[in-house]
Design an enzyme around this catalytic site. Sequence first.
Site, PDB file in Angstrom:
ATOM      1  CG  HIS A   1      -2.023   0.948   1.222  1.00 21.13           C
ATOM      2  ND1 HIS A   1      -2.205   1.882   0.243  1.00 21.13           N
ATOM      3  CD2 HIS A   1      -3.035   1.150   2.113  1.00 21.13           C
ATOM      4  CE1 HIS A   1      -3.271   2.605   0.523  1.00 21.13           C
ATOM      5  NE2 HIS A   1      -3.788   2.196   1.655  1.00 21.13           N
TER       6      HIS A   1
ATOM      7  CG  HIS B   1      -3.786   1.808  -9.995  1.00 13.91           C
ATOM      8  ND1 HIS B   1      -5.127   1.727  -9.689  1.00 13.91           N
ATOM      9  CD2 HIS B   1      -3.188   2.460  -8.963  1.00 13.91           C
ATOM     10  CE1 HIS B   1      -5.328   2.322  -8.519  1.00 13.91           C
ATOM     11  NE2 HIS B   1      -4.182   2.769  -8.056  1.00 13.91           N
TER      12      HIS B   1
ATOM     13  CG  ASP C   1       2.815   4.255  -5.562  1.00 13.83           C
ATOM     14  OD1 ASP C   1       2.590   5.117  -4.693  1.00 13.83           O
ATOM     15  OD2 ASP C   1       2.101   3.252  -5.737  1.00 13.83           O
TER      16      ASP C   1
END
Lengths: 386, 386
Positions: B229, B268, B322
């Site tokens: 996460h 994703h 990210d």
Amino acid sequence: MTEKTTVESKPKIDKGLDDVYVKESSICLVDGVRGRLLYRGWDIRDLAEHSSFEETVYILIHGRLPTRAELAEAKQAFAENRAIGPEVVKLLRCMPKDAPPIDVLRTAVSYVSNFDKERDDPTRGANMRKAQRLIGKFPTLVATAQRIREGKRPVAPDPSRGIAEDFLRMLTGKKPDRLSAKVLDVALILHADHSMNASAFAATVAASTLADLYSTMVAAIATLKGPLHGGANEAALKTMLAIGKPENAESYVLNTLRNHGKIFGFGHRVYKTWDPRALILRDYARQLSELRGQQDLFHVAEIVQDTVVRELSAKQIYPNVDFYSGLTYHLLGIPTDLFTPIFAISRVSGWTAHVIEYWEDNRLVRPLDYYVGPTDNVYVPIDQRA
Amino acid sequence: MTEKTTVESKPKIDKGLDDVYVKESSICLVDGVRGRLLYRGWDIRDLAEHSSFEETVYILIHGRLPTRAELAEAKQAFAENRAIGPEVVKLLRCMPKDAPPIDVLRTAVSYVSNFDKERDDPTRGANMRKAQRLIGKFPTLVATAQRIREGKRPVAPDPSRGIAEDFLRMLTGKKPDRLSAKVLDVALILHADHSMNASAFAATVAASTLADLYSTMVAAIATLKGPLHGGANEAALKTMLAIGKPENAESYVLNTLRNHGKIFGFGHRVYKTWDPRALILRDYARQLSELRGQQDLFHVAEIVQDTVVRELSAKQIYPNVDFYSGLTYHLLGIPTDLFTPIFAISRVSGWTAHVIEYWEDNRLVRPLDYYVGPTDNVYVPIDQRA
């Protein structure tokens, strides 16, 4: 799986996840029809009669009965891990006196992880050892925090005693009588697991991101705090204390039901009959009430139970574990706001078992929410806003 | 809803809850097809360009653009709540130097709840105020803990500055340049919410028991800790640093793909195209890399991106947030293990918005697990076990 902008047909919303199965598990079966609760296939009635909390924890985590040597080794590990360091005692001394004990436990568990060298080791072996440490330390954290809150000196754990007996000793400063130690041991056995309840599920969600075991326990304690989860036995006891005398009990229940009020400690999402844990604790509460000379309170409970069952059993409403656990802890002389921390002292065993099982076949928990808001708002500069 | 002993037909197991809608929401739309992210209907591209983190938080919690007076009042509240008491600083000083900063934040938030008189007030008004306090305090907790860890004196917050600028000032001890403050402000805007991710869901599960708002945030931080996460941007940055030189980037990617290895920061569950947050941060990372004279690292990132997109865009794999957020924080001079705490500084706004929304129509989250273990184990006395 993508969330669409255009609302073609509204999907099913599983709020509360009542009918959603989130994993397979071989830990705990709640048989709500027959009123049975099994840990790893063993009936909790047998465990309450013949086993100990330590052995029950072994069964939950390992899935089998220990040999004599294995049980001795596990008890030894729990006992050795019961000690907490001076820096943890210092943290507990920093807690304001009016902090709820469950918040203190949550903070202390979060803090204590700092001192475990295996904290971020994700292997199964390390997690088994961390589970032992957590199960060992919870009673000491709760008892020490309470001693400090009362302005008394903390009592160091005694590794020669079992978890239940030693917890009562650390809490009160004196060796408990045999019945009290047995009753708490049974209460810990009965609360050790209950399948995918909210706190075990919160731990599982945290675990699914591969957070460490301590983090998952912190999430579980945070979730147990809520009055819809850990707080129901407090509410049930408060009702009994408010009723006070046996002769007032029946009319209290009938009046409450007539006014569509709630009697705490009755009914359950899963049990449609007697909760087996309630029946076991009822017998112990009776024995304790005789020992303590508090039979009146027990009679209040019995009459409340009989009246609710008479009026509502057609609707499958029976006493659940919370109805008798609050009374039991009260008869053990335990302050009301320690009921939920004691729940945690027991349930940490089930939580760790569920998390370790989930990691055997991990999958990130990432549900969806169904967007019902606007989709084309225009950003208006601040000096042009109405 | 009862869990049955007899296995008649195995139910669907929704492990990971991928396709399960757990609530309706009007907070955040992730449009994975068109590559759009909306907060309360406003496009994050507009917010990143024109708004501030403080205004974005207002939008997330209140669902509308603030007037000038409302925004000034909200900024004032965040600024006033930025201070932490001496007892909290003392707690941070008790943390071992090697404690992961995200664990320190989790412990500190659990502790700080003790000092909020409205902690257990469940009204909406109290929860809105608690949200402001939490959002105000997170940057100070993270920056102060880092100063202490580095053996430096903590820097007190300056209420006249915005959250992003003041965080960098508290962290480094000096006023940040204008670009750095702007970049962090944008990064906080972009991470403020992302619908029902694991940490927001853990907060929701805790909230569903009616635990207090602080408890729900502790559960969320515990969940964010997991490398699946909060930790992905660290992993992406480490790859870039390991590649080192632009001329090695393409071959590194091709080799990794050939060996079926994973390139962090790509793909994703929801986005099937460019993550809009990645595109925005990429531009800021470029500007920062020029300011810092670290263009090589940015070129590594660009070549990794171009190579992965060339090879994998047919499989709908593109850079996610990210990939560029780790690079951005690194170029801001922020230590790697603060990336997840900074994520929390931003996401606490979305977490509180989701919890407050859930409480408007609360339902206890209590899923099922599907029992696959034995059901009739016999308790054998210990001296008769094999």
